[in-house]
Design an enzyme around this catalytic site. Sequence first.
Site, PDB file in Angstrom:
ATOM      1  N   GLU A 177       0.713  -1.416  -0.237  1.00 52.48           N
ATOM      2  CA  GLU A 177      -0.078   0.084   0.069  1.00 52.48           C
ATOM      3  C   GLU A 177       0.745   1.232   0.002  1.00 52.48           C
ATOM      4  O   GLU A 177       1.047   1.701   1.106  1.00 52.48           O
ATOM      5  CB  GLU A 177      -1.106  -0.165   1.101  1.00 52.48           C
ATOM      6  CG  GLU A 177      -1.936   1.221   1.430  1.00 52.48           C
ATOM      7  CD  GLU A 177      -2.725   1.428   2.293  1.00 52.48           C
ATOM      8  OE1 GLU A 177      -2.732   0.489   3.428  1.00 52.48           O
ATOM      9  OE2 GLU A 177      -3.633   2.495   2.421  1.00 52.48           O
ATOM     10  N   LYS A 219      -2.556  -1.898  -3.119  1.00 54.68           N
ATOM     11  CA  LYS A 219      -3.714  -1.301  -2.497  1.00 54.68           C
ATOM     12  C   LYS A 219      -3.248   0.303  -2.501  1.00 54.68           C
ATOM     13  O   LYS A 219      -2.005   0.541  -2.328  1.00 54.68           O
ATOM     14  CB  LYS A 219      -3.781  -1.428  -1.082  1.00 54.68           C
ATOM     15  CG  LYS A 219      -4.868  -0.331  -0.161  1.00 54.68           C
ATOM     16  CD  LYS A 219      -5.182  -0.900   0.868  1.00 54.68           C
ATOM     17  CE  LYS A 219      -6.108   0.108   1.839  1.00 54.68           C
ATOM     18  NZ  LYS A 219      -6.870  -0.456   2.981  1.00 54.68           N
ATOM     19  N   SER A 261      -9.801   4.890   0.673  1.00 54.45           N
ATOM     20  CA  SER A 261     -10.793   5.889   0.376  1.00 54.45           C
ATOM     21  C   SER A 261     -10.072   7.279   1.099  1.00 54.45           C
ATOM     22  O   SER A 261     -10.544   8.057   0.383  1.00 54.45           O
ATOM     23  CB  SER A 261     -11.934   5.538   1.385  1.00 54.45           C
ATOM     24  OG  SER A 261     -11.762   5.469   2.689  1.00 54.45           O
ATOM     25  N   GLY A 262      -9.262   7.102   1.813  1.00 54.02           N
ATOM     26  CA  GLY A 262      -8.251   8.247   1.920  1.00 54.02           C
ATOM     27  C   GLY A 262      -9.040   9.504   2.484  1.00 54.02           C
ATOM     28  O   GLY A 262      -8.432  10.624   2.153  1.00 54.02           O
ATOM     29  N   GLY A 263     -10.072   9.568   3.008  1.00 55.26           N
ATOM     30  CA  GLY A 263     -10.768  10.686   3.367  1.00 55.26           C
ATOM     31  C   GLY A 263     -11.767  11.317   2.349  1.00 55.26           C
ATOM     32  O   GLY A 263     -12.437  12.098   2.558  1.00 55.26           O
ATOM     33  N   ARG A 293     -12.530   4.079   6.332  1.00 55.18           N
ATOM     34  CA  ARG A 293     -13.461   4.946   6.621  1.00 55.18           C
ATOM     35  C   ARG A 293     -14.679   4.876   5.713  1.00 55.18           C
ATOM     36  O   ARG A 293     -15.878   5.110   6.289  1.00 55.18           O
ATOM     37  CB  ARG A 293     -13.023   6.443   6.489  1.00 55.18           C
ATOM     38  CG  ARG A 293     -12.080   6.768   7.678  1.00 55.18           C
ATOM     39  CD  ARG A 293     -11.088   7.894   7.444  1.00 55.18           C
ATOM     40  NE  ARG A 293      -9.971   7.689   6.630  1.00 55.18           N
ATOM     41  CZ  ARG A 293      -9.049   8.397   6.238  1.00 55.18           C
ATOM     42  NH1 ARG A 293      -9.272   9.694   6.693  1.00 55.18           N
ATOM     43  NH2 ARG A 293      -8.179   8.074   5.271  1.00 55.18           N
TER      44      ARG A 293
END
Length: 340
Positions: A177, A219, A261-263, A293
Site C-alpha cells: 500500500e 492497495k 478511501s483516503g478521506g 472510513r
Amino acid sequence: MSAQELEKTAQAMVAKGKGILAIDESFPTIKKRFDNITIESTEGNRRAYRDLLITNPGGAEYISGMILFDETMRQNTADGTPFPEALIKQGIMPGIKVDAGAKDLAGHSGEKITEGLDGLRDRLAEYRKLGAKFAKWRAVITIGDGIPGTGCIEANAHALARYAALCQEAGIVPMVEPEVLMDADNTIDRCYEVTEITLNTVFNQLYRQRVTIEHTILKTNMVISGKKCKTQAGIQEVADKTVRCLLRTVPAALPGIVFLSGGQSSQLATAHLNAMNKMHPHLPWPLSFSYGRALQDDCLKTWAGKSENLAAAQAALLHREKCNSLACLGEYTDKMEQAV
Ligand code: 13P
C-alpha cells in the site's frame, strides 16, 4: 503455503464483486475515530466495535477479507470465538496490518518513512499461526511545497518490497500500500504525477527484491484532487486519470488492485470505483475496494457505542458493502442510497 495457495489467496481477495474491509486502525487512529462519537478508546469498547464489524450477518457476500490490527487478531467475539476463527467460519480471510506506522524521515522535512521491518519475519510466522492469509503495509507519500522528494519515495518503496518478500517467504500474500495523501491543495494532475512516479518506483523495487507479482495485491490511492484544492475534478476525470495511471505503471500479471478511501466521502468513494469499472470494463486486473472510513463511517456513527444500536449499525455497514460490491461490477447507481 505453496505457490498455488498464495495465488489462490490473492485471487480470492479480489474475487468478482468482492472487496476488503479495513478495520486495522492503530491505537491513535481508533482513538481519533472514537473521539468523533465521544466514546472512550478502551480495550472493551474496541472489542465490542470490532465484534460488530466482524460478525455482521451477510457480510461474506460482499467481503473477501478483513484487515485486522494486532490487538484484534488476539481478541474474541462475545461468545468466546477468536476473531480470526470467526472470520474463517464465514468464509472471510483474516489479514493483518504489520507495519509499525509512518515516522518522520530524517533529513526530509514534512516527509514520512514507514517502520516495522525489524523482527518482521518472526511476527509474520506468528500471524500465520493465528490464521492470517494476507498482510498490509502502508507507506505514506505527502504532497507539498517541493515534496515528495525522490529520497522519500525510494526509501518507502524499498521498505514495501522488503516487507513483501518477507510475507511471501512466510506464505502470506502482501497487500502493498503506497498511499499518496489527498489532504493538500494540489490539483488532480499533481496527484497523477506523484502517483505515477510512486507506483513506478514501487514495482521496480518489488522486482529488485524478487517479489512474485502473481502473489501480490496492490492497495493504492485514486488519482484525485487534493481536499483543499479549489477546483475538484469530477467523477469521470478521477476514474479516467486513475485508470490511465494504473495502466502505465502496474504489471498485467498482478491479480488485483484495491483502493483506499483516503478521506473521500463514503458515496464518492463508491461512485469513483463504479465509474472506473463501468467505463473501463476490460482492464488487465479487477479493480476493487479496501476501504476503512468509506465503509465504516455511517456504521460507527449509527452505533455510537450503544448496544441497542447494534442491528442498525450492522445494516449501515452492509449497505455500504453492497454498494461497493456493485461498484466493482459497474452496476452501482446513487438511487441505491435513497433506499436506506
Ligand atoms: P481509508 O479507506 O480510511 O483510507 O483506510 C484504508 C486503509 O487501510 C489505510 O491504510
